[in-house]
Design a protein around this motif. Structure first.
Motif, PDB file in Angstrom:
ATOM      1  N   GLU A  65      45.358  -2.898 -47.148  1.00 28.30           N
ATOM      2  CA  GLU A  65      45.868  -1.584 -46.458  1.00 28.30           C
ATOM      3  C   GLU A  65      47.309  -2.032 -45.736  1.00 28.30           C
ATOM      4  O   GLU A  65      48.032  -0.826 -45.985  1.00 28.30           O
ATOM      5  CB  GLU A  65      44.874  -1.119 -45.287  1.00 28.30           C
ATOM      6  CG  GLU A  65      43.438  -0.493 -45.489  1.00 28.30           C
ATOM      7  CD  GLU A  65      43.421   0.745 -46.263  1.00 28.30           C
ATOM      8  OE1 GLU A  65      44.473   1.271 -46.033  1.00 28.30           O
ATOM      9  OE2 GLU A  65      42.567   0.626 -46.951  1.00 28.30           O
ATOM     10  N   LEU A  66      47.515  -3.106 -45.547  1.00 29.84           N
ATOM     11  CA  LEU A  66      48.908  -3.451 -45.114  1.00 29.84           C
ATOM     12  C   LEU A  66      49.992  -3.348 -46.170  1.00 29.84           C
ATOM     13  O   LEU A  66      50.911  -2.677 -46.120  1.00 29.84           O
ATOM     14  CB  LEU A  66      48.938  -4.774 -44.423  1.00 29.84           C
ATOM     15  CG  LEU A  66      50.121  -5.443 -43.947  1.00 29.84           C
ATOM     16  CD1 LEU A  66      50.646  -4.289 -42.632  1.00 29.84           C
ATOM     17  CD2 LEU A  66      50.127  -6.609 -43.102  1.00 29.84           C
ATOM     18  N   LYS A  67      49.439  -3.737 -47.263  1.00 29.11           N
ATOM     19  CA  LYS A  67      50.244  -3.720 -48.466  1.00 29.11           C
ATOM     20  C   LYS A  67      50.646  -2.270 -48.950  1.00 29.11           C
ATOM     21  O   LYS A  67      51.649  -2.025 -49.535  1.00 29.11           O
ATOM     22  CB  LYS A  67      49.678  -4.577 -49.608  1.00 29.11           C
ATOM     23  CG  LYS A  67      49.905  -6.012 -49.316  1.00 29.11           C
ATOM     24  CD  LYS A  67      49.226  -7.068 -50.585  1.00 29.11           C
ATOM     25  CE  LYS A  67      49.357  -8.407 -50.215  1.00 29.11           C
ATOM     26  NZ  LYS A  67      48.606  -9.126 -51.179  1.00 29.11           N
ATOM     27  N   ASP A  68      49.452  -1.427 -49.049  1.00 28.99           N
ATOM     28  CA  ASP A  68      49.493  -0.218 -49.306  1.00 28.99           C
ATOM     29  C   ASP A  68      50.610   0.570 -48.534  1.00 28.99           C
ATOM     30  O   ASP A  68      51.282   1.564 -48.804  1.00 28.99           O
ATOM     31  CB  ASP A  68      48.365   0.511 -49.165  1.00 28.99           C
ATOM     32  CG  ASP A  68      47.289   0.045 -50.382  1.00 28.99           C
ATOM     33  OD1 ASP A  68      47.743  -0.333 -51.373  1.00 28.99           O
ATOM     34  OD2 ASP A  68      46.079   0.228 -50.443  1.00 28.99           O
ATOM     35  N   GLU A  69      50.562   0.316 -47.136  1.00 30.83           N
ATOM     36  CA  GLU A  69      51.610   1.053 -46.108  1.00 30.83           C
ATOM     37  C   GLU A  69      52.712   0.257 -46.102  1.00 30.83           C
ATOM     38  O   GLU A  69      53.524   0.713 -45.162  1.00 30.83           O
ATOM     39  CB  GLU A  69      50.696   1.124 -44.946  1.00 30.83           C
ATOM     40  CG  GLU A  69      49.471   2.012 -44.876  1.00 30.83           C
ATOM     41  CD  GLU A  69      48.662   1.901 -43.761  1.00 30.83           C
ATOM     42  OE1 GLU A  69      49.410   1.489 -42.474  1.00 30.83           O
ATOM     43  OE2 GLU A  69      47.603   2.424 -43.657  1.00 30.83           O
ATOM     44  N   GLU A  70      52.861  -0.691 -46.790  1.00 32.29           N
ATOM     45  CA  GLU A  70      54.271  -1.642 -46.243  1.00 32.29           C
ATOM     46  C   GLU A  70      55.601  -0.743 -46.791  1.00 32.29           C
ATOM     47  O   GLU A  70      56.574  -0.792 -45.939  1.00 32.29           O
ATOM     48  CB  GLU A  70      54.428  -2.663 -47.475  1.00 32.29           C
ATOM     49  CG  GLU A  70      55.317  -3.496 -47.120  1.00 32.29           C
ATOM     50  CD  GLU A  70      55.183  -5.074 -47.963  1.00 32.29           C
ATOM     51  OE1 GLU A  70      56.255  -5.916 -47.563  1.00 32.29           O
ATOM     52  OE2 GLU A  70      54.351  -5.081 -48.929  1.00 32.29           O
TER      53      GLU A  70
END
Length: 269
Positions: A65-70
């Motif tokens: 999720e963190l990579k998707d929202e980066e």
């Protein structure tokens, strides 16, 4: 981590679940100190191991999720969230090391690799077993991450198979629907043909009856004409025959007339 960090609702949910598991692990290991029976200790460790598996899965999901929202976060926020992720990994590592210590204490010298992605622990061959005492925390985490990646790849392959199966099922359903519609049209055409055949049969019968009636009428008229002709012929041949009645509307034959001439060649008056 301070909860003031800006997170999406999904990240906040995952983060809260991870923190709940950490609290459960802390309470579980505290209770483990009070348990004296080795069997009960083993059972308690199995439960804690399951929680650690769940925690590892959630950390991996947090990372995705963190990579998707980066791209939607500022660099500073991304750094803070990555630091929090590393902090959770370290905290999980500490519980892994604590589990190793307790397993050594209760007499289980040979430990299976900590499988964070598997659903259940399975025996590993002698040649693939490593002693927990000979492995560092980082090695345990690396082994767990590797196994988790392999599990993720297997899940992705399974998803692809399911997706392909759904596509095949959809195509099959579409083909069956088209064939069903075609069969319905064929049945309707057959009904129309059958109805047309019945109407044609009735029409042929009516035409046959009409033709038979016309033939009878023509035959009757032919007989009448033949009779009239026969009577006329007989009248001409035998004009003195009184047994043959005159035909209505037909004038009787004109009697032969003789012209009388005077002997002296003049007409008589």
């Amino acid at each position: 981590m301070a909860t003031s960090l800006p997170m999406s609702p999904r990240l906040e949910q995952i983060h809260g679940e991870i923190r709940d598991i950490f609290r459960a692990l802390a309470n579980g290991f505290q209770k483990l100190d009070k348990i004296k029976d080795s069997n009960r200790q083993s059972k308690q460790l199995e439960e804690l191991t399951g929680k650690m598996r769940d925690c590892k899965r959630l950390i991996k999901e947090f990372d995705r999720e963190l990579k998707d929202e980066e791209g939607r976060n500022t660099p500073e926020v991304n750094k803070q969230l990555n630091d929090e992720k590393q902090s959770m990994i370290k905290e999980l590592n500490s519980y892994v090391a604590l589990r190793k210590t307790y397993m050594s204490t209760i007499g289980n010298k040979k430990l299976e690799l900590f499988d964070m992605g598997a659903g259940a622990s399975e025996p590993i061959g002698e040649e693939n077993v490593q002693m927990a005492s000979a492995m560092s925390n980082q090695e345990l985490i690396n082994a767990g991450m590797k196994t988790m990646d392999e599990t993720d790849q297997a899940i992705e392959r399974s998803k692809q198979v399911v997706h392909q199966t759904i596509e095949v099922g959809t195509q099959t359903a579409t083909t069956l629907k088209a064939q069903t519609d075609q069969m319905g049209r064929i049945v309707n055409d057959l009904d129309s043909i059958q109805f047309s055949i019945k109407k044609a049969s009735q029409l042929v019968k009516e035409i046959g009856r009409q033709v038979a009636t016309d033939k009878c009428i023509m035959l009757f008229l032919f007989l009448i004409v033949c009779g009239v002709i026969a009577i006329i012929v007989v009248k001409i041949v035998h004009p003195s025959n009184k047994n043959i009645k005159d035909i209505p509307g037909l004038a009787p034959p004109v009697p032969s007339r003789r012209l009388l001439y005077a002997r002296n060649g003049q007409h008589l008056r």
